[in-house]
Design a protein around this motif. Structure first.
Motif, PDB file in Angstrom:
ATOM      1  N   PHE A  49       8.160  54.367  83.261  1.00  0.00           N
ATOM      2  CA  PHE A  49       7.071  53.662  82.584  1.00  0.00           C
ATOM      3  C   PHE A  49       7.094  52.176  82.919  1.00  0.00           C
ATOM      4  N   VAL A  50       8.266  51.565  82.869  1.00  0.00           N
ATOM      5  CA  VAL A  50       8.390  50.140  83.200  1.00  0.00           C
ATOM      6  C   VAL A  50       8.050  49.909  84.678  1.00  0.00           C
ATOM      7  N   ARG A  51       8.460  50.837  85.531  1.00  0.00           N
ATOM      8  CA  ARG A  51       8.169  50.706  86.956  1.00  0.00           C
ATOM      9  C   ARG A  51       6.668  50.721  87.213  1.00  0.00           C
ATOM     10  N   GLN A  52       5.943  51.605  86.543  1.00  0.00           N
ATOM     11  CA  GLN A  52       4.498  51.667  86.716  1.00  0.00           C
ATOM     12  C   GLN A  52       3.790  50.491  86.047  1.00  0.00           C
ATOM     13  N   LEU A  53       4.389  49.979  84.977  1.00  0.00           N
ATOM     14  CA  LEU A  53       3.734  48.920  84.216  1.00  0.00           C
ATOM     15  C   LEU A  53       3.843  47.564  84.901  1.00  0.00           C
ATOM     16  N   VAL A  54       5.052  47.215  85.348  1.00  0.00           N
ATOM     17  CA  VAL A  54       5.276  45.870  85.890  1.00  0.00           C
ATOM     18  C   VAL A  54       5.814  45.893  87.309  1.00  0.00           C
ATOM     19  N   GLY A  55       6.044  47.069  87.883  1.00  0.00           N
ATOM     20  CA  GLY A  55       6.566  47.141  89.237  1.00  0.00           C
ATOM     21  C   GLY A  55       8.079  47.041  89.272  1.00  0.00           C
ATOM     22  N   GLY A  56       8.610  46.943  90.478  1.00  0.00           N
ATOM     23  CA  GLY A  56      10.052  46.872  90.639  1.00  0.00           C
ATOM     24  C   GLY A  56      10.694  48.242  90.531  1.00  0.00           C
ATOM     25  N   THR A  57      11.984  48.235  90.278  1.00  0.00           N
ATOM     26  CA  THR A  57      12.721  49.493  90.170  1.00  0.00           C
ATOM     27  C   THR A  57      12.586  50.146  88.798  1.00  0.00           C
ATOM     28  N   GLY A  58      12.217  49.359  87.795  1.00  0.00           N
ATOM     29  CA  GLY A  58      12.148  49.869  86.428  1.00  0.00           C
ATOM     30  C   GLY A  58      13.426  49.650  85.650  1.00  0.00           C
ATOM     31  N   PHE A  59      14.525  49.440  86.362  1.00  0.00           N
ATOM     32  CA  PHE A  59      15.799  49.147  85.700  1.00  0.00           C
ATOM     33  C   PHE A  59      15.856  47.666  85.350  1.00  0.00           C
ATOM     34  N   GLY A  60      16.375  47.364  84.174  1.00  0.00           N
ATOM     35  CA  GLY A  60      16.492  45.967  83.790  1.00  0.00           C
ATOM     36  C   GLY A  60      16.594  45.813  82.278  1.00  0.00           C
ATOM     37  N   MET A  61      16.527  44.573  81.834  1.00  0.00           N
ATOM     38  CA  MET A  61      16.682  44.300  80.412  1.00  0.00           C
ATOM     39  C   MET A  61      15.517  44.820  79.587  1.00  0.00           C
ATOM     40  N   LEU A  62      14.326  44.914  80.183  1.00  0.00           N
ATOM     41  CA  LEU A  62      13.183  45.445  79.442  1.00  0.00           C
ATOM     42  C   LEU A  62      13.408  46.912  79.099  1.00  0.00           C
ATOM     43  N   ALA A  63      13.864  47.687  80.067  1.00  0.00           N
ATOM     44  CA  ALA A  63      14.157  49.097  79.790  1.00  0.00           C
ATOM     45  C   ALA A  63      15.296  49.225  78.781  1.00  0.00           C
ATOM     46  N   GLY A  64      16.331  48.404  78.928  1.00  0.00           N
ATOM     47  CA  GLY A  64      17.419  48.436  77.966  1.00  0.00           C
ATOM     48  C   GLY A  64      16.977  48.053  76.572  1.00  0.00           C
ATOM     49  N   THR A  65      16.073  47.081  76.478  1.00  0.00           N
ATOM     50  CA  THR A  65      15.557  46.660  75.177  1.00  0.00           C
ATOM     51  C   THR A  65      14.781  47.779  74.503  1.00  0.00           C
ATOM     52  N   LEU A  66      13.949  48.483  75.257  1.00  0.00           N
ATOM     53  CA  LEU A  66      13.151  49.559  74.678  1.00  0.00           C
ATOM     54  C   LEU A  66      14.030  50.710  74.192  1.00  0.00           C
ATOM     55  N   VAL A  67      15.067  51.027  74.946  1.00  0.00           N
ATOM     56  CA  VAL A  67      15.967  52.096  74.525  1.00  0.00           C
ATOM     57  C   VAL A  67      16.734  51.683  73.264  1.00  0.00           C
ATOM     58  N   LEU A  68      17.247  50.471  73.249  1.00  0.00           N
ATOM     59  CA  LEU A  68      17.976  50.001  72.072  1.00  0.00           C
ATOM     60  C   LEU A  68      17.056  49.881  70.857  1.00  0.00           C
ATOM     61  N   PHE A  69      15.813  49.521  71.087  1.00  0.00           N
ATOM     62  CA  PHE A  69      14.853  49.442  69.982  1.00  0.00           C
ATOM     63  C   PHE A  69      14.740  50.784  69.266  1.00  0.00           C
ATOM     64  N   VAL A  70      14.631  51.863  70.034  1.00  0.00           N
ATOM     65  CA  VAL A  70      14.536  53.192  69.429  1.00  0.00           C
ATOM     66  C   VAL A  70      15.857  53.576  68.771  1.00  0.00           C
ATOM     67  N   MET A  71      16.980  53.163  69.346  1.00  0.00           N
ATOM     68  CA  MET A  71      18.284  53.557  68.823  1.00  0.00           C
ATOM     69  C   MET A  71      18.604  52.888  67.489  1.00  0.00           C
ATOM     70  N   ILE A  72      18.250  51.606  67.352  1.00  0.00           N
ATOM     71  CA  ILE A  72      18.603  50.896  66.116  1.00  0.00           C
ATOM     72  C   ILE A  72      17.530  51.038  65.052  1.00  0.00           C
ATOM     73  N   LEU A  73      16.375  51.572  65.424  1.00  0.00           N
ATOM     74  CA  LEU A  73      15.273  51.701  64.469  1.00  0.00           C
ATOM     75  C   LEU A  73      15.650  52.537  63.247  1.00  0.00           C
ATOM     76  N   PRO A  74      16.263  53.715  63.400  1.00  0.00           N
ATOM     77  CA  PRO A  74      16.604  54.482  62.189  1.00  0.00           C
ATOM     78  C   PRO A  74      17.649  53.800  61.315  1.00  0.00           C
ATOM     79  N   THR A  75      18.586  53.083  61.925  1.00  0.00           N
ATOM     80  CA  THR A  75      19.606  52.384  61.136  1.00  0.00           C
ATOM     81  C   THR A  75      18.984  51.290  60.278  1.00  0.00           C
ATOM     82  N   THR A  76      18.182  50.441  60.902  1.00  0.00           N
ATOM     83  CA  THR A  76      17.561  49.341  60.165  1.00  0.00           C
ATOM     84  C   THR A  76      16.552  49.864  59.141  1.00  0.00           C
ATOM     85  N   THR A  77      15.842  50.932  59.478  1.00  0.00           N
ATOM     86  CA  THR A  77      14.864  51.483  58.539  1.00  0.00           C
ATOM     87  C   THR A  77      15.550  52.066  57.309  1.00  0.00           C
TER      88      THR A  77
END
Length: 307
Positions: free
Chosen positions: A149-177
């Motif tokens: 998704f990140v690769r199609q959205l902004v180009g590049g390989t898709g690997f990076g801090m944006l992908a890591g941020t999105l994954v962590l966002f989903v992971m910590i969401l149930p804890t904080t909620t």
């Protein structure tokens, strides 16, 4: 006299049981303290070997940008700069917390103030399901869904801090909620009733009364979410790219403290510089965990004082 004699053994037995229970509790407490102190001593002592045994400069370690353990520069200094990993860890942690905070608080408000029945029947089971999903599953989903998704959205390989941020966002969401829901439920009911009695609307009551009264608990939830994001290893490693360089954008491969540790800890010889610098990275993680705990306790004490 016979009644007194009959009760004495019973009292003595209860006293012995109480003493036995206190002894077991004391032993368990001392064991926990011993384990914690042992972990602190072992990790910190191994991490400090980088500076005491291998003569690596503290400034070069924390401010250096070259991470090539085993190699040296022209001056003979080891290339073990940890700044790229430190920056990567803090950036993905802060960004994921910024994304998760409004969503978590909004979901918590809906579950407690707007539609408690629907929240308990629909959202609560979903949150509990998210909490139980293993990290590797999050990482695999991130690898197959988020990275493309990140690769199609902004180009590049898709690997990076944006992908890591999105994954962590989903992971910590149930804890904080979950913690935000507990914080809102802890607000006394008469706070709401007093606001309604003074003519406040439901949203005015939520914003000006409930959220402000629950602020210490909400801040604690955010800090707990950041602590989990900072210490997450496997899921981040699978999507961030694991390039130990300072990233020039959110979409270029980067690395975190945990990703470098999981990649290299099994490939080094115990006692060498390559191994000790990894323990130094682990020491940073350990210290940050202590900082998060201290901040959480400080927030709790402030909330208790205000309450």
């Amino acid at each position: 006299m016979e009644q007194i004699k009959d009760t004495q053994p019973t009292r003595s037995t209860k006293r012995n049981q109480e003493r036995f229970g206190k002894t077991i509790s004391l032993i368990a407490t001392l064991l926990i303290v011993l384990v914690v102190l042992s972990i602190l001593f072992f990790v910190l002592s191994r991490g400090l070997r980088t500076f005491t045994q291998h003569d690596v400069s503290v400034l070069d370690f924390f401010a250096g940008t070259e991470w090539r353990p085993g190699e040296t520069d022209d001056a003979g200094n080891a290339l073990v700069g940890a700044l790229p990993m430190i920056v990567g860890s803090f950036v993905v942690t802060l960004l994921s917390a910024l994304l998760a905070t409004p969503v978590s608080i909004g979901a918590a408000v809906f579950m407690t103030e707007v539609s408690p029945k629907a929240g308990k029947k629909i959202l609560q089971p979903a949150i509990e399901l998210l909490v139980g999903i293993p990290s590797v599953v999050y990482g695999f989903i991130g690898l197959t869904v988020v990275v493309p998704f990140v690769r199609q959205l902004v180009g590049g390989t898709g690997f990076g801090m944006l992908a890591g941020t999105l994954v962590l966002f989903v992971m910590i969401l149930p804890t904080t909620t979950s913690m935000a829901v507990d914080a809102l439920n802890a607000v006394p009911r008469h706070y709401r009733e007093a606001s309604f009695a003074m003519g406040g609307t439901r949203w005015q009551t939520i914003y000006r009364v409930v959220l402000r009264a629950a602020m210490p608990g909400l801040l604690t939830a955010i800090v707990f979410g950041m602590a989990r994001a900072f210490g997450e290893a496997l899921a981040v490693q699978m999507v961030i790219g694991n390039a130990p360089v300072l990233p020039d954008s959110f979409t270029t491969p980067a690395s975190t403290l945990t990703s470098i540790l999981t990649m290299n800890m099994g490939n080094t010889v115990f006692g060498t510089l390559e191994n000790d610098v990894l323990w130094s990275l682990a020491s940073i993680l350990l210290v940050m965990s202590l900082v998060f705990n201290i901040v959480t306790r400080w927030i709790g004490k402030k909330g208790a004082i205000k309450g």
